[in-house]
Scaffold this motif. Structure first.
Motif, PDB file in Angstrom:
ATOM      1  N   LYS A 162      32.997 -17.226 -34.913  1.00 16.74           N
ATOM      2  CA  LYS A 162      33.196 -15.811 -34.598  1.00 16.74           C
ATOM      3  C   LYS A 162      31.974 -15.260 -33.850  1.00 16.74           C
ATOM      4  CE  LYS A 162      36.653 -14.776 -38.011  1.00 16.74           C
ATOM      5  NZ  LYS A 162      37.024 -14.070 -39.230  1.00 16.74           N
TER       6      LYS A 162
ATOM      7  N   ARG B 132      34.359 -20.058 -29.567  1.00 14.55           N
ATOM      8  CA  ARG B 132      35.682 -19.610 -30.027  1.00 14.55           C
ATOM      9  C   ARG B 132      36.657 -20.785 -30.136  1.00 14.55           C
ATOM     10  NH1 ARG B 132      36.588 -14.644 -32.539  1.00 14.55           N
ATOM     11  NH2 ARG B 132      34.671 -13.513 -32.107  1.00 14.55           N
TER      12      ARG B 132
ATOM     13  N   ALA C  65      33.479 -10.359 -34.325  1.00 15.38           N
ATOM     14  CA  ALA C  65      32.297 -11.220 -34.185  1.00 15.38           C
ATOM     15  C   ALA C  65      31.308 -11.030 -35.333  1.00 15.38           C
ATOM     16  CB  ALA C  65      31.610 -10.937 -32.857  1.00 15.38           C
TER      17      ALA C  65
ATOM     18  N   PHE D 239      35.129 -10.690 -26.977  1.00 13.83           N
ATOM     19  CA  PHE D 239      35.337 -11.229 -28.335  1.00 13.83           C
ATOM     20  C   PHE D 239      34.502 -10.506 -29.396  1.00 13.83           C
ATOM     21  CE2 PHE D 239      36.106 -15.208 -25.753  1.00 13.83           C
ATOM     22  CZ  PHE D 239      37.480 -15.185 -25.896  1.00 13.83           C
TER      23      PHE D 239
ATOM     24  N   CYS E 280      30.154 -18.546 -25.484  1.00 14.17           N
ATOM     25  CA  CYS E 280      31.044 -17.807 -26.386  1.00 14.17           C
ATOM     26  C   CYS E 280      32.446 -18.416 -26.373  1.00 14.17           C
ATOM     27  CB  CYS E 280      31.079 -16.349 -25.955  1.00 14.17           C
ATOM     28  SG  CYS E 280      32.011 -15.314 -27.069  1.00 14.17           S
ATOM     29  N   LYS E 281      32.943 -18.778 -25.192  1.00 16.39           N
ATOM     30  CA  LYS E 281      34.270 -19.409 -25.095  1.00 16.39           C
ATOM     31  C   LYS E 281      34.282 -20.739 -25.834  1.00 16.39           C
ATOM     32  CE  LYS E 281      35.591 -17.210 -20.781  1.00 16.39           C
ATOM     33  NZ  LYS E 281      35.325 -17.324 -19.354  1.00 16.39           N
TER      34      LYS E 281
END
Lengths: 358, 255
Positions: A277, A272, A250, A246, A268-269
């Motif tokens: 970001k 998102r 970002a 990602f 991070c997932k």
């Protein structure tokens, strides 16, 4: 489809070695990697291999030095206090430029520290640890499959460059179980020249091999320094490995490796899903360090969050690559879910920190 | 004299010797030990499979005289490295270590005890010159009582720094040891015995029986601050009084 089996990270390391054709293992029990020693003690005699339980990690690494000098695939494994005992031998193996694989399952330190997980040996592993100037090729898996694969990769890179390789895990990924696809990976040919190795059935008229670690006593010091320096520069140029997730749009990047890298990907997932970001750069080779990639990152994101299960070690290398062009933040051992050696850094804790920074 | 016709070769160099000049000091016996090992290797016909492992000290330079594949190790670590080589070749290599008294008796004592106790099929040639020669004549584990060295300037005092270590007897006491002897090379009779002992120690390895150990009493004129002849006589008198020559173990099976 190849066979998939449920294995712990430690057993996957042993299987990775066996799939790479390694039939020689030397080790000493220490938590949290004693199951590696036990596994080889059962497997190798059945496979026509050699297992030796040494009297110390100091001797494990010296047995490995002798076996590696014969040009065969050989391995040892240990955890943090044992790794300290190996430093003398590792320095000699690096000086003699021998290929071998060392498996290091980190626990908390310093001293006897704890028997639970930590990432406190980054500096020792990446910056040397033993005396003199040398480098280990350091691979940092974040899953059981990667442990299995990277032990094989470690043998390949060690032979390609005639340099010891180290696979760095910790008590979390060493002890956890996941599905692993078992297969031998073909990384391509390795150098055929074995003239440097100790041999049997040698012609007395032929030139004898002389493996030595006395690079400035037996050998010519500057030749050794120039040759190994060139080798290290080649490795830095050609062998950097990392995972990027990602990162395209970002605004904040998390940099983390191993078990913390895994937690960072989880965070991070989650971010998102909430439309934040956030990206992750996970170094796979800790040496060579993905310095060019982090330099590039610093020109694209405003903030970088380094997560590692210690008081801040890799963060120094990240700051060195960023050179002030982005804010570098750190979260470490005090962000564990429990305030003692049993604690771990979880994705939701990282997410909270990310939200504070965005 | 007409020259060549009347000259007879009475002693040749061993096949296994490498005619590199050794950097040993005048009066040092290390080169004689190397020759003795070379003759034993020739006698047994094991040169092509022999691999030498050396630690750190004057003994390590001496190994340069033996024309076999060699590896140098950290101080005291030769038995572990030798184990790795022996196992790498599944027992087929004939692996020997050269180690001095500081290397084997001090920093590497645990390494050798454990290798012998595992019953490794290895051979160790132990150079006992009663102190550290390479670093300038300091006290070592085999320095004898009262001996003056640079770190025992008032003579080795057992109350302060313990007793001379008797390695050959200690090795013999371990069950993994198949052969252990202490030899001298101060005269032809003893030299013949030393050659026989080295062959016996190698033979235990070749027959897959157990560890073979031979301790050589050596000189160190500069380390002892003695002239070569004085050093030689001191070895014959003081060292041989402390360290009895003899065979301490010779078995055909370790149990």
């Amino acid at each position: 489809m190849d066979e998939k089996v449920l294995l712990t990270g430690n057993i996957a390391a042993a299987e990775g070695a066996l799939y790479a054709g390694c039939r020689h293992y030397f080790g000493y029990p220490i938590t949290p990697q004693s199951d590696v020693v036990e596994y080889f003690s059962a497997k190798l005699p059945q496979m026509g291999g050699e297992f030796v339980q040494s009297e110390s990690e100091c001797t494990s690494i010296n047995m490995l030095y002798g076996a590696a000098a014969c040009g065969i695939r050989a391995m040892t494994s240990t955890s943090s206090p044992g790794f300290s005992l190996m430093q003398e031998g590792i320095s000699h193996i690096a000086a003699a430029e021998l290929p071998c694989v060392i498996m290091h399952v980190q626990r908390g330190g310093p001293g006897s520290g704890s028997t639970q997980t930590a990432q406190m040996d980054y500096n020792q592993v990446v910056k040397g640890g033993g005396h003199g100037e040398y480098r280990l090729i350091v691979l940092a898996p974040d899953s059981v499959q990667e442990i299995f694969d990277f032990v094989q990769l470690g043998f390949y890179l060690a032979e390609k460059y005639r340099n010891p390789a180290l696979v760095l895990t910790d008590a979390i990924i060493g002890q956890m179980k996941e599905d692993v696809e078992l297969r031998t990976i073909d990384f391509g040919p390795t150098p055929e020249d074995r003239s440097w190795a100790l041999k049997i059935h040698r012609s007395p008229k032929g030139k004898s091999a002389n493996v030595h670690s006395a690079v400035g006593i037996v050998g010519i010091y500057n030749e050794w320094l120039a040759r190994t320096n060139e080798k290290y520069e080649n490795i830095k140029r050609d062998e950097v490995r990392f995972q990027s997730m990602f990162m395209e749009d970002a605004e904040l990047a998390i940099v983390a490796y191993g078990s913390s890298g895994r937690a960072a990907k989880g965070a991070c997932k989650l971010a998102r899903e909430e439309g934040l970001k956030v990206g992750v750069l996970r170094p796979i080779t800790l040496w060579p360090f993905p310095q060019p990639q982090i330099e590039e990152l610093a020109s694209r994101v405003k903030k970088i969050l380094v997560v590692e299960d210690n008081l801040g070690q890799m963060v120094e290398d990240v700051r060195g690559a960023v050179e002030g062009r982005a804010e570098v933040h750190f979260m470490g051992v005090f962000s564990r879910h429990m305030p003692d050696c049993n604690g771990m850094i979880f994705p939701d804790t990282i997410l909270e920190e990310v939200k504070k920074l965005l | 004299m007409s020259g060549e016709d009347e000259r007879k070769l009475i002693c040749d160099t061993p096949d296994c010797i490498n005619n590199t000049l050794l950097p040993t000091c005048p009066g040092c016996l290390h080169g004689v030990v190397a020759r003795c090992v070379c003759e034993a290797i020739d006698d047994l016909g094991i040169q092509e499979n022999a691999i030498g492992v050396v630690g750190v000290g004057c003994h390590a330079m001496t190994a340069g005289a033996v024309e076999v594949d060699t590896i140098s190790t950290a101080h005291g670590r030769a038995p572990g490295v030798a184990t790795g080589i022996k196992r790498a070749y599944y027992g087929e290599a004939i692996v020997f270590t050269f180690q001095g008294d500081g290397d084997l008796g001090a920093i590497g004592l645990g390494d050798v005890l454990n290798a012998v106790n595992r019953g490794e099929k290895l051979t160790t040639i132990f150079f006992n010159n009663a102190g550290y020669g390479n670093t300038g004549g300091q006290m070592g584990p085999t320095t004898i009582e009262g001996q003056v060295t640079t770190t025992s300037p008032y003579g080795r005092d057992p109350a302060q720094s313990g007793f001379p270590l008797h390695m050959a007897e200690m090795m013999a006491s371990l069950r993994g040891c198949a052969y252990s002897a202490r030899v001298g090379i101060n005269n032809l009779k003893n030299y013949a015995g030393a050659r026989k002992a080295v062959k016996a120690a190698f033979q235990k390895q070749m027959d897959n029986i157990g560890y073979g150990f031979v301790e050589f009493l050596c000189t160190c004129p500069p380390g002892w601050k003695k002239k070569p002849d004085e050093a030689f006589h001191w070895m014959e008198k003081a060292m041989m009084e402390e360290y009895q020559l003899g065979e301490f173990k010779n078995v055909d099976e370790i149990t």
